[in-house]
Motif scaffolding. Sequence first.
Motif, PDB file in Angstrom:
ATOM      1  N   LEU C 104     -17.863   8.074   3.054  1.00 29.46           N
ATOM      2  CA  LEU C 104     -17.977   6.627   2.820  1.00 29.46           C
ATOM      3  C   LEU C 104     -17.099   6.216   1.648  1.00 29.46           C
ATOM      4  N   ARG C 105     -17.196   6.989   0.598  1.00 28.51           N
ATOM      5  CA  ARG C 105     -16.406   6.702  -0.583  1.00 28.51           C
ATOM      6  C   ARG C 105     -14.927   6.683  -0.249  1.00 28.51           C
ATOM      7  N   LEU C 106     -14.499   7.744   0.450  1.00 30.99           N
ATOM      8  CA  LEU C 106     -13.092   7.837   0.816  1.00 30.99           C
ATOM      9  C   LEU C 106     -12.687   6.647   1.679  1.00 30.99           C
ATOM     10  N   ALA C 107     -13.578   6.249   2.575  1.00 31.76           N
ATOM     11  CA  ALA C 107     -13.250   5.131   3.456  1.00 31.76           C
ATOM     12  C   ALA C 107     -12.965   3.878   2.640  1.00 31.76           C
ATOM     13  N   PHE C 108     -13.832   3.601   1.675  1.00 40.07           N
ATOM     14  CA  PHE C 108     -13.610   2.404   0.864  1.00 40.07           C
ATOM     15  C   PHE C 108     -12.333   2.510   0.059  1.00 40.07           C
ATOM     16  N   ILE C 109     -12.040   3.707  -0.428  1.00 40.58           N
ATOM     17  CA  ILE C 109     -10.814   3.877  -1.206  1.00 40.58           C
ATOM     18  C   ILE C 109      -9.591   3.612  -0.335  1.00 40.58           C
ATOM     19  N   VAL C 110      -9.604   4.232   0.841  1.00 33.15           N
ATOM     20  CA  VAL C 110      -8.469   4.023   1.746  1.00 33.15           C
ATOM     21  C   VAL C 110      -8.333   2.546   2.118  1.00 33.15           C
ATOM     22  N   GLY C 111      -9.455   1.945   2.403  1.00 34.93           N
ATOM     23  CA  GLY C 111      -9.411   0.530   2.781  1.00 34.93           C
ATOM     24  C   GLY C 111      -8.818  -0.324   1.688  1.00 34.93           C
ATOM     25  N   ALA C 112      -9.329  -0.127   0.471  1.00 36.85           N
ATOM     26  CA  ALA C 112      -8.864  -0.948  -0.637  1.00 36.85           C
ATOM     27  C   ALA C 112      -7.401  -0.673  -0.937  1.00 36.85           C
ATOM     28  N   LEU C 113      -7.064   0.614  -1.033  1.00 38.30           N
ATOM     29  CA  LEU C 113      -5.708   0.971  -1.407  1.00 38.30           C
ATOM     30  C   LEU C 113      -4.715   0.668  -0.294  1.00 38.30           C
ATOM     31  N   GLY C 114      -5.032   1.190   0.884  1.00 37.08           N
ATOM     32  CA  GLY C 114      -4.126   0.955   2.007  1.00 37.08           C
ATOM     33  C   GLY C 114      -4.009  -0.522   2.322  1.00 37.08           C
ATOM     34  N   GLY C 115      -5.151  -1.185   2.374  1.00 37.10           N
ATOM     35  CA  GLY C 115      -5.125  -2.613   2.645  1.00 37.10           C
ATOM     36  C   GLY C 115      -4.419  -3.374   1.555  1.00 37.10           C
ATOM     37  N   GLY C 116      -4.651  -2.967   0.321  1.00 35.07           N
ATOM     38  CA  GLY C 116      -4.025  -3.642  -0.800  1.00 35.07           C
ATOM     39  C   GLY C 116      -2.513  -3.514  -0.778  1.00 35.07           C
ATOM     40  N   ILE C 117      -2.049  -2.290  -0.517  1.00 37.96           N
ATOM     41  CA  ILE C 117      -0.600  -2.085  -0.477  1.00 37.96           C
ATOM     42  C   ILE C 117       0.020  -2.887   0.660  1.00 37.96           C
ATOM     43  N   ALA C 118      -0.626  -2.840   1.822  1.00 37.20           N
ATOM     44  CA  ALA C 118      -0.100  -3.597   2.960  1.00 37.20           C
ATOM     45  C   ALA C 118      -0.073  -5.085   2.633  1.00 37.20           C
ATOM     46  N   ALA C 119      -1.129  -5.565   1.990  1.00 34.51           N
ATOM     47  CA  ALA C 119      -1.172  -6.979   1.628  1.00 34.51           C
ATOM     48  C   ALA C 119      -0.050  -7.300   0.650  1.00 34.51           C
ATOM     49  N   GLY C 120       0.155  -6.407  -0.305  1.00 30.44           N
ATOM     50  CA  GLY C 120       1.194  -6.628  -1.300  1.00 30.44           C
ATOM     51  C   GLY C 120       2.572  -6.723  -0.675  1.00 30.44           C
ATOM     52  N   ILE C 121       2.870  -5.747   0.168  1.00 31.57           N
ATOM     53  CA  ILE C 121       4.187  -5.762   0.810  1.00 31.57           C
ATOM     54  C   ILE C 121       4.316  -6.977   1.717  1.00 31.57           C
ATOM     55  N   GLY C 122       3.240  -7.253   2.458  1.00 33.31           N
ATOM     56  CA  GLY C 122       3.259  -8.408   3.343  1.00 33.31           C
ATOM     57  C   GLY C 122       3.543  -9.688   2.577  1.00 33.31           C
ATOM     58  N   MET C 123       2.919  -9.810   1.415  1.00 31.94           N
ATOM     59  CA  MET C 123       3.138 -11.012   0.611  1.00 31.94           C
ATOM     60  C   MET C 123       4.565 -11.065   0.103  1.00 31.94           C
ATOM     61  N   LEU C 124       5.044  -9.930  -0.373  1.00 30.11           N
ATOM     62  CA  LEU C 124       6.396  -9.884  -0.900  1.00 30.11           C
ATOM     63  C   LEU C 124       7.400 -10.317   0.159  1.00 30.11           C
ATOM     64  N   VAL C 125       7.308  -9.668   1.311  1.00 28.34           N
ATOM     65  CA  VAL C 125       8.259  -9.970   2.378  1.00 28.34           C
ATOM     66  C   VAL C 125       8.048 -11.371   2.926  1.00 28.34           C
ATOM     67  N   GLY C 126       6.810 -11.711   3.180  1.00 28.91           N
ATOM     68  CA  GLY C 126       6.514 -13.003   3.792  1.00 28.91           C
ATOM     69  C   GLY C 126       6.898 -14.169   2.906  1.00 28.91           C
ATOM     70  N   PHE C 127       6.489 -14.107   1.634  1.00 31.36           N
ATOM     71  CA  PHE C 127       6.811 -15.205   0.726  1.00 31.36           C
ATOM     72  C   PHE C 127       8.313 -15.362   0.570  1.00 31.36           C
ATOM     73  N   THR C 128       8.997 -14.238   0.346  1.00 36.12           N
ATOM     74  CA  THR C 128      10.433 -14.317   0.125  1.00 36.12           C
ATOM     75  C   THR C 128      11.126 -14.895   1.355  1.00 36.12           C
ATOM     76  N   ALA C 129      10.785 -14.375   2.515  1.00 38.39           N
ATOM     77  CA  ALA C 129      11.433 -14.859   3.723  1.00 38.39           C
ATOM     78  C   ALA C 129      11.140 -16.331   3.940  1.00 38.39           C
TER      79      ALA C 129
END
Lengths: 332, 329, 310
Positions: C104-129
């Motif tokens: 469970l712990r690992l799941a939350f970590i992956v979710g937060a980290l993986g989701g966070g990184i994806a959100a970050g990149i998505g924002m970077l690319v999306g906003f700039t474009a």
Amino acid sequence: MLRYFLRKLFVYGLTFVLAVTIDWSIPHLMPGNPVLTLMGRIQIQDPKVAQQLYAHYMRAFNLDLPLWKQYWYFWVSLFHGDLGTSILQFPSSVTSIIVHAAPYTLGLLIPAILLSWYAGNKVGALAARRKVLDNTVLPLGYALTATPYMWLAIILSWTLAVIWRVFPVGYGYDPTATRGFTWAFIGSLAYHWFLPFMSLFLVSFGGWAIGMRNMIIYELESDYAHYLGALGAPQRLIRKYAFRNAMLPQITGLALSLGTILGGALVTEIVFSYPGLGYQIYRAITNEDYFVIQGIFLFIIIGVLVANFLIDIAYLIVDPRTRTGMMAGGGS
Amino acid sequence: MSLHVEDLRVYYRTLAGDVKALDGVSFDVADGEIMGLAGESGCGKSTLGKGLIRLDGRMRYVGGHVVLDGEELPIWDDAAMNDFRFRHVSIVPQYAMSALNPTRKIGRMIHELLRTRGASGNGVQQELERRLELVGLGPDVLGLYPIELSGGMKQRVVMVISTLLDPSLLIADEITSALDVSTQKAVAQTLVEFRDRGFVKSTIVITHDIAVLFQVADTILVMYAGKLAEKAPAEEIVSSPRHPYTRLLISSLPEVGVRHAEQELHGIPGRPPSLLDPPTGCRFRDRCPLATDRCLQEPPWVEEDGRGIACWEAAPVAPAAPSVLVEAR
Amino acid sequence: MSSAPPTALAAPADTPQLKALGGPKPMSSLREAVHFALGNRKLVFGISVTVAMLLFAIVGPLLASHAPLAYGGDLAAAPTTHDGYWFGTTLQGQDVFSQFVNGLRLAFIVGALGGGIAAGIGMLVGFTAGYRGGVVDEVLNMLTNVVLVIPTFALLLVIASYLRVRGIMTESVFIGFTSWPWAARALRAQTFSLVSRDFVDLARLSGRSSWKIIFREIAPNMSSYLFMMFILLFGGAILIAATLDFIGLGPSNTISLGMMMQLSVQNAALQLHLWWWFLPPGLAIMAIVGSLYVMNVGLDEVFNPKLREM
């Protein structure tokens, strides 16, 4: 329209080149001599076999040649259909493994994708109309789409195959049956196919139903729907338009969902020991059979690109706006 | 009498209660008359316009009567109203530019619409092409998708569609709001032309832009906070408004050629009252410069000589500063 | 497993489906938002379940009597109160409860980290474009399309299989770097629609730098939208990670929910009816991801007044 296709083909071409490059470069990114590392992981007792493998690897990796030549040869062998040899199932070639496993996977994927898309859309559209149906479809849809593919496979297998022996627990067909184009054999194939198919179907279905329901509701709130209503058009005309328009993003969504359901098919095969690509990849991973992994990856890439292309054609047929060339930005 | 509206009330349901958007409105529109309905955002004019043809979303019929050509319109009954829609009452909506199905050729959509309304056939088809030509569009427009037309073209197509079955009442809801000035003029003139050719009998033009109304309307009805403020022939509303709200409205219009240094532009201070819980008495009293204690009681709507007003303190005849609009007319 | 969220929310940015998610919302007062939030059943349900699981993940490992990978219990024992084996044991005698809460712990970590990184990149690319447009947009669009088309799961498969030692961080980073395209698309479209608004023009005229404008003017108007997007990416990351783990590419030296399922299947837990081994992991994932999706629907209703039920 030509622009539309050219754009798409360019992206696909680029993607393919990128994917092949990644596929080629990964072993080279590992520290040390990849061949020796590979050999080191394989505990081959027979020195003759070891020697054969080493020679093969050296040839395959062309490590004695400059990098660009290695890269070039990789492409050459790709076009010759030579994807290497399996370590685990030596001396079977990767290509032959793929050829034997692909029909099973495609046999699961294609019906599952098409049927779940069709049924999901129909049910989603119905749910958008009737509140009663909506109250069951919505929670069910969310539950299904949040279910990991392998877990549903596990549940179906456990309940329907282990506890109540309605369906077989695994494999592509009855091991004791004689292979051939007999009804008995085909029946056996179908019997073993059903549970894995059902598992894939149900999870995808959930997602499509929810998507379509939301899209229809959105379309029914659009300006053209309001205008037609104000002019007294019957609900069935408005619904017909809404359905047609809601289908468009569902078609593009099909392309987006390919990666997901692919992963789903892989894990479902593992649960059911179904002899498709997923099963082969699983064995390859646990046994570090790298050529098989690489080969299947390339096969998947090609398959996905082809599927994307077909979907693009379908979209072109269905959305008249793309044909007029007025859609800017290459909407996919 | 073509259209007779009596004490119409339409409220909006919300979580917090009923918003009394249209709270007791009565007026008549004669055959061949173009009546302008003016007022600021939220005064109820759009609710009135929509209410006459189709209540949607949160709108709720509360009371009142609407009689068109001697027959009562069952606006509370969505299914029964269908018989009247398009044939007797029609609308050119506010969102005309996106009112056409983007994935259907225009001609095909019109044909399907007409068929479901039992009005297809060669005669209608010819009439359709004739009218398109009238507004400056060739019949080839029917073979195009909406995305291939400009905003003004789409506006005109919608106007033709909406009036195709010669309705008795046409509601034009903010049809000029999203257009540039020259297109506005063209669209306004089209409205008048439709009336002159007998395509529509009575027209209600809803807008917040009094200048446009002055060009096309015969009468102007000013609304405020869900109620009627004043009604008069167009020229009189502009040259001699009586209701303090109308007067402030007219005088807050900028004049061409007048500089700010010479004559300051005044808005009307304050904001319209909340219609969730409207104040008792005259709804304009909080912003009205002429308000007295008498205004705590709601002023009745008084009609006389073709002019109507709901105000205790209205001056008998109080001309505003001569408006360039009058001179331009 | 979902590299893209359910189609309700996954359509490419230039389709009306995006609009179904709702565009940038007016910044209503916080109090009003909270009031509606508390009244929305879906949101309350979604948050409750997620928070409950999160607490379980945080507190659970402290309550576990045995280490996740430790042997020593009875083999394949059913759940019991004896000795702290509340969820029973695996075929090899490991504590299922301990493995479960660890997963469970690992799941939350992956979710937060993986989701966070994806959100970050998505924002970077999306906003700039969306903000820059022109050539920058074309190039970023091309990039997005390529990453979108590549079956990233297959890619992850290939990459992960070559790594000897895998950590939860690596897994999260991989997932983050491959699941951002649909988010970028969506944000690009939203940015387009906002960029043409007046307040952005004003900011430009005042000479603010592009990034400042993006962060001060555009992003806050999309804050609800960004949050919902993050929730979807969070859920998606958990599903992808579970699938990767199931195939055998999970983090080494630890046990995750996907790995529990893998091991149970490998050890014929189905045939042996060791239901306590394979049921809880899948149920947990279903609960977390499902409640996240439901939370999302609720949030949309809260932020988009038009959808509010009467």
